[in-house]
Design a protein around this motif. Structure first.
Motif, short mmCIF file in Angstrom:
data_model
loop_
_atom_site.label_atom_id
_atom_site.label_comp_id
_atom_site.label_asym_id
_atom_site.label_seq_id
_atom_site.Cartn_x
_atom_site.Cartn_y
_atom_site.Cartn_z
N LEU A 1 36.73 35.88 39.96
CA LEU A 1 35.36 35.42 39.70
C LEU A 1 34.35 36.36 40.35
N GLY A 2 34.63 36.77 41.58
CA GLY A 2 33.72 37.69 42.25
C GLY A 2 33.59 39.00 41.50
N ALA A 3 34.73 39.53 41.04
CA ALA A 3 34.72 40.80 40.31
C ALA A 3 34.03 40.67 38.96
N ILE A 4 34.24 39.55 38.27
CA ILE A 4 33.57 39.34 36.98
C ILE A 4 32.06 39.26 37.19
N MET A 5 31.63 38.44 38.15
CA MET A 5 30.19 38.28 38.39
C MET A 5 29.56 39.59 38.86
N GLY A 6 30.33 40.41 39.57
CA GLY A 6 29.81 41.67 40.07
C GLY A 6 29.83 42.78 39.05
N GLY A 7 30.34 42.51 37.84
CA GLY A 7 30.37 43.51 36.78
C GLY A 7 31.53 44.48 36.86
N GLY A 8 32.64 44.06 37.45
CA GLY A 8 33.81 44.92 37.57
C GLY A 8 34.44 45.24 36.23
N THR A 9 35.14 46.36 36.14
CA THR A 9 35.86 46.72 34.92
C THR A 9 37.12 45.88 34.82
N ASN A 10 37.72 45.86 33.64
CA ASN A 10 38.97 45.11 33.47
C ASN A 10 40.06 45.65 34.40
N GLU A 11 40.10 46.96 34.59
CA GLU A 11 41.11 47.54 35.49
C GLU A 11 40.88 47.08 36.93
N GLU A 12 39.64 47.06 37.35
CA GLU A 12 39.33 46.60 38.71
C GLU A 12 39.68 45.12 38.88
N ILE A 13 39.36 44.34 37.86
CA ILE A 13 39.65 42.90 37.92
C ILE A 13 41.14 42.66 38.04
N GLU A 14 41.96 43.39 37.27
CA GLU A 14 43.40 43.17 37.31
C GLU A 14 44.02 43.66 38.61
N LYS A 15 43.49 44.73 39.20
CA LYS A 15 43.98 45.16 40.52
C LYS A 15 43.69 44.09 41.56
N LEU A 16 42.50 43.52 41.50
CA LEU A 16 42.14 42.48 42.45
C LEU A 16 42.95 41.20 42.20
N ARG A 17 43.29 40.93 40.95
CA ARG A 17 44.14 39.78 40.64
C ARG A 17 45.50 39.94 41.33
N SER A 18 46.07 41.14 41.21
CA SER A 18 47.37 41.41 41.85
C SER A 18 47.26 41.31 43.37
N PHE A 19 46.18 41.85 43.90
CA PHE A 19 45.92 41.75 45.34
C PHE A 19 45.97 40.29 45.79
N ALA A 20 45.26 39.42 45.08
CA ALA A 20 45.14 38.02 45.49
C ALA A 20 46.41 37.23 45.25
N ARG A 21 47.21 37.60 44.27
CA ARG A 21 48.50 36.92 44.09
C ARG A 21 49.36 37.13 45.33
N SER A 22 49.33 38.34 45.87
CA SER A 22 50.11 38.61 47.07
C SER A 22 49.51 37.93 48.30
N THR A 23 48.18 37.97 48.47
CA THR A 23 47.58 37.32 49.64
C THR A 23 47.69 35.80 49.55
N GLY A 24 47.65 35.26 48.33
CA GLY A 24 47.80 33.82 48.16
C GLY A 24 49.18 33.35 48.57
N LEU A 25 50.20 34.11 48.15
CA LEU A 25 51.57 33.78 48.54
C LEU A 25 51.75 34.02 50.04
N LEU A 26 51.13 35.07 50.54
CA LEU A 26 51.16 35.35 51.98
C LEU A 26 50.59 34.17 52.77
N PHE A 27 49.49 33.61 52.30
CA PHE A 27 48.87 32.47 52.97
C PHE A 27 49.86 31.32 53.08
#
Length: 351
Positions: free
Chosen positions: A247-273
């Motif tokens: 949501l942050g990346a979408i609202m900030g105008g991120g590209t699809n590639e940036e959004i998907e990198k951040l999605r992968s980042f958060a899947r790992s941090t979410g499981l880490l949590f």
């Protein structure tokens, strides 16, 4: 119940690349994913390996304190206390009870990473915390995890009763979507619609709800596999962190590639949590954590320490932190510093 559980596991949404491949046998750590040391005020010394790290000038403590003030002020304004309306009191009781505000801060950091601003991100950040609070209120109910303590205070249903607690959660869920639609300014309507769709998917029958149902159905089962446990927590826990950065990346105008990198980042941090949460549940007291501990043991639920042991769970947590930070390698290091620091914060938290 087991048949319901496996119908969920066979859904198309589950067919995503697993994070935990190879973990059941051994958990060797690649050189770039070595140990993570404790968090210092200046986050430049937070990692001892060769992976991404915040610049030495980045003061995570000051960053976190500033963002917490902004988020808490915005949440307070979003749910005003109205006279003779018990529902608002119940909503505010849990929403403003403190907490780490991980989801809103992830949302703000992702928005700023791709060029957005705090005012652009804040309505979505507040909405994410409303939904997170809803999930905690409902998760603590006697029919779910039956918790007595949350964020150091009696749980919502212990104060207001089960019926009002359910309705307070429902009201926060509804308000979250209204808040994004009404308060987001200066953003293309198509981006707002995309963000709302993403949020709805993350909390519904293909997101948090799926994880919660699978978690309930797994109670008392001793033969839950690592893959099945990952499904539960990628949905029950990681989905909302994923939605936060997306949501942050979408609202900030991120590209699809940036959004998907951040999605992968958060899947790992979410499981880490969740892995860290499981470890703390068996190594800390209720007083130290500010919430009821030992519930999973009493409910005979499978956890990462139960499947892997505490030490292997810690090794897995280090690997997840490294995997998450690897997704930030292509971003400007200064702008990525908050997300790197947040990943380290999650990995090293003690409550």
């Amino acid at each position: 119940m087991r048949s319901v559980y496996f119908r969920i596991l066979s859904s198309p949404f589950f067919r995503k690349p697993p994070i935990t491949l190879g973990v059941q046998a051994k958990l060797p750590l690649p050189p770039e994913h070595g140990p993570v040391s404790g968090i210092s005020t200046k986050m430049g010394t937070a990692r001892e390996d060769g992976g991404p790290r915040p610049p030495s000038s980045f003061d995570f403590k000051a960053y976190l304190a500033g963002k917490l003030v902004s988020v808490n002020e915005a949440l307070d304004a979003a749910v005003p206390l109205r006279s003779s309306m018990k529902i608002h009191e119940a909503m505010r009781y849990s929403l403003l009870a403190g907490g780490k505000r991980v989801c809103p801060i992830f949302c703000i950091a992702a928005c700023e990473l791709v060029g957005g601003t705090l005012p652009v991100a804040m309505p979505s950040a507040c909405a994410l915390e409303m939904i997170h609070t809803m999930s905690l209120i409902h998760d603590d109910l006697p029919c779910m995890d039956d918790g007595d303590l949350r964020r150091g205070k009696p749980t919502n249903h212990k104060v207001y009763g089960e019926a009002v607690a359910v309705l307070a959660g429902d009201a926060l869920l509804a308000l979250a979507f209204e808040h994004i639609a009404a308060e987001t300014k200066g953003v293309n309507p198509s981006q707002i619609v995309r963000a709302i769709r993403e949020l709805g998917r993350s909390i519904g029958a293909e997101g948090i709800v799926a994880g919660q149902v699978a978690d309930i159905c797994s109670e008392g089962m001793s033969n839950i596999s690592l893959k099945e446990l990952e499904f539960i927590h990628l949905h029950k826990t990681a989905c909302l962190q994923e939605a936060s950065v997306v949501l942050g990346a979408i609202m900030g105008g991120g590209t699809n590639e940036e959004i998907e990198k951040l999605r992968s980042f958060a899947r790992s941090t979410g499981l880490l949590f969740q892995v860290i949460d499981d470890i703390l549940d068996v190594t800390k007291s209720s007083l130290e954590l500010g919430k009821t501990t030992g519930k999973d043991v009493l409910a005979h639920k499978v956890t990462y320490p139960k499947l892997l042991g505490v030490e292997k769970s810690r090794e897995f947590a280090k690997k997840l932190n490294g995997d998450a930070q690897a997704q930030l390698a292509g971003f400007d290091p200064d702008k990525a510093a908050p997300l790197v620091a947040l990943a380290n914060y999650i990995a090293n938290r003690q409550s």
